[in-house]
Design an enzyme around this catalytic site. Structure first.
Site, PDB file in Angstrom:
ATOM      1  N   ASP A 147     -35.477  49.836  50.600  1.00 11.22           N
ATOM      2  CA  ASP A 147     -35.249  50.157  49.185  1.00 11.22           C
ATOM      3  C   ASP A 147     -36.389  50.948  48.554  1.00 11.22           C
ATOM      4  O   ASP A 147     -36.248  51.453  47.437  1.00 11.22           O
ATOM      5  CB  ASP A 147     -35.040  48.858  48.395  1.00 11.22           C
ATOM      6  CG  ASP A 147     -33.755  48.138  48.793  1.00 11.22           C
ATOM      7  OD1 ASP A 147     -32.704  48.805  48.856  1.00 11.22           O
ATOM      8  OD2 ASP A 147     -33.803  46.923  49.047  1.00 11.22           O
ATOM      9  N   GLY A 154     -34.411  49.639  56.860  1.00 15.29           N
ATOM     10  CA  GLY A 154     -35.657  48.982  56.464  1.00 15.29           C
ATOM     11  C   GLY A 154     -35.502  47.476  56.474  1.00 15.29           C
ATOM     12  O   GLY A 154     -34.463  46.944  56.877  1.00 15.29           O
ATOM     13  N   ARG A 210     -39.762  35.154  55.127  1.00  9.49           N
ATOM     14  CA  ARG A 210     -41.011  35.133  54.360  1.00  9.49           C
ATOM     15  C   ARG A 210     -40.732  34.870  52.881  1.00  9.49           C
ATOM     16  O   ARG A 210     -41.517  34.209  52.198  1.00  9.49           O
ATOM     17  CB  ARG A 210     -41.784  36.444  54.539  1.00  9.49           C
ATOM     18  CG  ARG A 210     -41.197  37.655  53.828  1.00  9.49           C
ATOM     19  CD  ARG A 210     -42.035  38.893  54.078  1.00  9.49           C
ATOM     20  NE  ARG A 210     -41.448  40.078  53.475  1.00  9.49           N
ATOM     21  CZ  ARG A 210     -41.723  40.516  52.261  1.00  9.49           C
ATOM     22  NH1 ARG A 210     -42.577  39.852  51.497  1.00  9.49           N
ATOM     23  NH2 ARG A 210     -41.145  41.599  51.784  1.00  9.49           N
TER      24      ARG A 210
END
Length: 525
Positions: A207, A238, A308
């Site tokens: 993004d 990504g 994460r």
């Protein structure tokens, strides 16, 4: 023949069935092309129907994921999967996107002979097929394609060559490829882009690159014109692919490429952020508090992937972290019931896309700027007096401030179920930081189960602007996933300022607060 029969029979051409009676007198054979001695090609309701007696003699036929057994002689290829068709002296060639797995398509070609006397009629049939295959979407798109060579842990270029480029080539797209070399390079490329030379600027990345592209277009001397004429799209390569999830409904590079080939030009609200003496554009979200911390403070844990973020959230929930601030908001839709009704009305609005650009009440105020520059700020900047009617309210126990312009923030993470591409509103979620750990965990789970919107401790509004003043000296502010200085900022939305390509042309691919049938999601069994 009734409508139900039309829907159930793939050989019925809806163009003929719903046409004027004079048109329906045209022979239905117009939809069928004889191909050689044993085959025919028919334009059905939503698919190309291939009838071939030779199928029965073949042990295996693999086109577009449909494998008729030896006793069947028909194959249906969805119009959506058809990339191109053309006629040569000897045959017709049709290229399609063939599913080879749950989330992968590959280019496949079928060829059939066409007799010379049938050529004039075959030319018209091919054009009719392409009309049905592309509908409102533009054919042969001119695409400026930017690849982030570091995206997807360095695999972006590999994914482009394997999954994306063949689909664009088969669809006869004109590609101008360029690799970004450093952070901010896409801003420079977009700022210098010839907006008349391209229909689309595509980011083969996460993004971050779309954020840079929008801001680069926003710097152009003809910014408003460039943002209107050039559609910004994402090919998901990504770690964060929220834009593709919202507009393409996938994070598969090949399926996203197909969605862009068939994408419909759609106005997109953009948000001006003023902070200090800077003005930037946001297309995705802004966050202060839990979400920003969990994202930006865990950058060193990118090797964990999406886990994460979950880790960052849990740590802060256990600590019951709060983020005191002063907040002023311009509310447009105040309650969840009103948000649902607002969304329902948008589902039923099939007006032309350009009707969803700009705010007529402010057109006169922009007239002295000329037709090209960025819109004038209705509410001023963060450095000016608070706009009339706004009240700055202290929030001593704010846990999460999250403002979205799109619905999905990650795969299956849908905090802004009421978000719409061009309704002239941002969707604001605020949650107190002192709620119980159980409720906090329910919030996390609700993002994926679809229950988040209806939770009593989730405050959900539609707004057109806000100002937020953090009270801590240090912290994180996230704008479209990018870290910004931890200082006061102000935001306001510009209706339909940007342009994207979407599958529907008017809503996101995320589940909304109202289903596409018009039923409230919370009321469904």
């Amino acid at each position: 023949m009734d409508n139900r029969a039309v829907d159930e029979d793939p050989f019925v051409d809806p163009v003929h069935h719903h046409a004027h009676p004079e048109e329906r007198r045209r022979p239905i054979e117009d939809s069928t092309l004889i191909a050689g001695r044993t085959a025919s090609l028919t334009l059905g309701t939503d698919s190309l129907i291939v009838l071939d007696e030779a199928f029965a003699q073949r042990k295996r036929w693999n086109c577009c994921g449909l494998l008729p057994n030896e006793s069947r002689t028909t194959l249906a290829i969805p119009f959506y999967n058809i990339l191109w068709a053309e006629l040569s002296k000897l045959e017709i060639s049709i290229q399609c996107a063939r599913p080879t797995g749950a989330n992968v398509v590959r280019v496949s070609t079928i060829n059939y002979p066409v007799e010379k006397p049938d050529h004039p009629r075959a030319i018209g049939w091919v054009e009719h097929l392409l009309d049905r295959a592309y509908g409102e979407s533009q054919r042969k798109k001119r695409i400026k394609l930017l690849i982030n060579p570091f995206g997807g842990q360095g695999k972006a270029q590999k994914w482009y060559l394997r999954d994306i480029e063949p689909i664009f080539a088969a669809a006869r797209c004109d590609i101008d490829l360029q690799k970004t070399q450093y952070q901010g390079h896409a801003v420079e490329i977009a700022e210098k882009l010839d907006a008349d030379a391209f229909d689309v600027i595509a980011a083969c990345s996460g993004d971050g690159l779309p954020y840079e592209i929008f801001n680069g277009l926003g710097r152009k001397s003809d910014a408003r014109r460039a943002l209107r004429n050039v559609a910004v799209v994402q090919l998901p390569c990504g770690t964060g692919n929220a834009m593709s999830w919202n507009l393409n409904g996938t994070d598969s590079p090949s399926l996203a490429a197909l969605a862009i080939v068939k994408g419909i030009k759609t106005p997109l609200d953009l948000v001006s952020i003023t902070q200090g003496d800077r003005r930037t554009l946001s297309f995705l979200s802004q966050a202060v508090g839990l979400t920003a911390d969990a994202d930006l403070a865990t950058e060193h844990l990118r090797w964990l992937g999406s886990a994460r973020f979950t880790y960052g959230v849990l740590i802060r929930l256990l600590r019951k972290t709060v983020y005191p601030c002063d907040l002023a908001v311009k509310v447009e839709v105040a309650t969840k019931a009103e948000v649902r009704e607002h969304y329902r009305q948008a589902l039923n609005d099939r007006s032309l896309p350009d009707n969803h650009r700009g705010d007529p009440s402010f057109q006169d105020a922009d007239a002295d700027q000329g037709p090209t520059s960025l819109p004038k700020l209705r509410y001023g900047t963060v450095n000016e007096e608070l706009p009339r009617g706004w009240n700055l309210v202290p929030y001593k126990k704010l846990g999460n401030f999250w403002c979205g312009n799109m619905a999905f923030m990650a795969a299956r993470n849908n905090p802004f179920a009421g978000a719409l591409p061009n309704d002239g509103c941002m969707d604001l979620v605020t949650i107190d930081g002192d709620i119980s750990l159980l409720k906090a965990i329910q919030c996390m789970l609700g993002l994926e189960t679809g229950k988040f919107f209806d939770m009593s401790h989730v405050n959900y509004r539609k707004i057109s602007g806000y100002r937020i003043i953090p009270k801590y000296q240090k912290g994180y502010i996230s704008i479209d996933g990018e870290r910004m200085p931890f200082e006061p900022f102000q935001a306001e939305v510009h209706r339909g300022l940007g342009t994207v390509l979407s599958k529907s042309g008017h809503v996101y691919e995320a589940p909304g607060v109202v289903s596409r049938s018009g039923e409230s999601v919370s009321q469904r069994p």
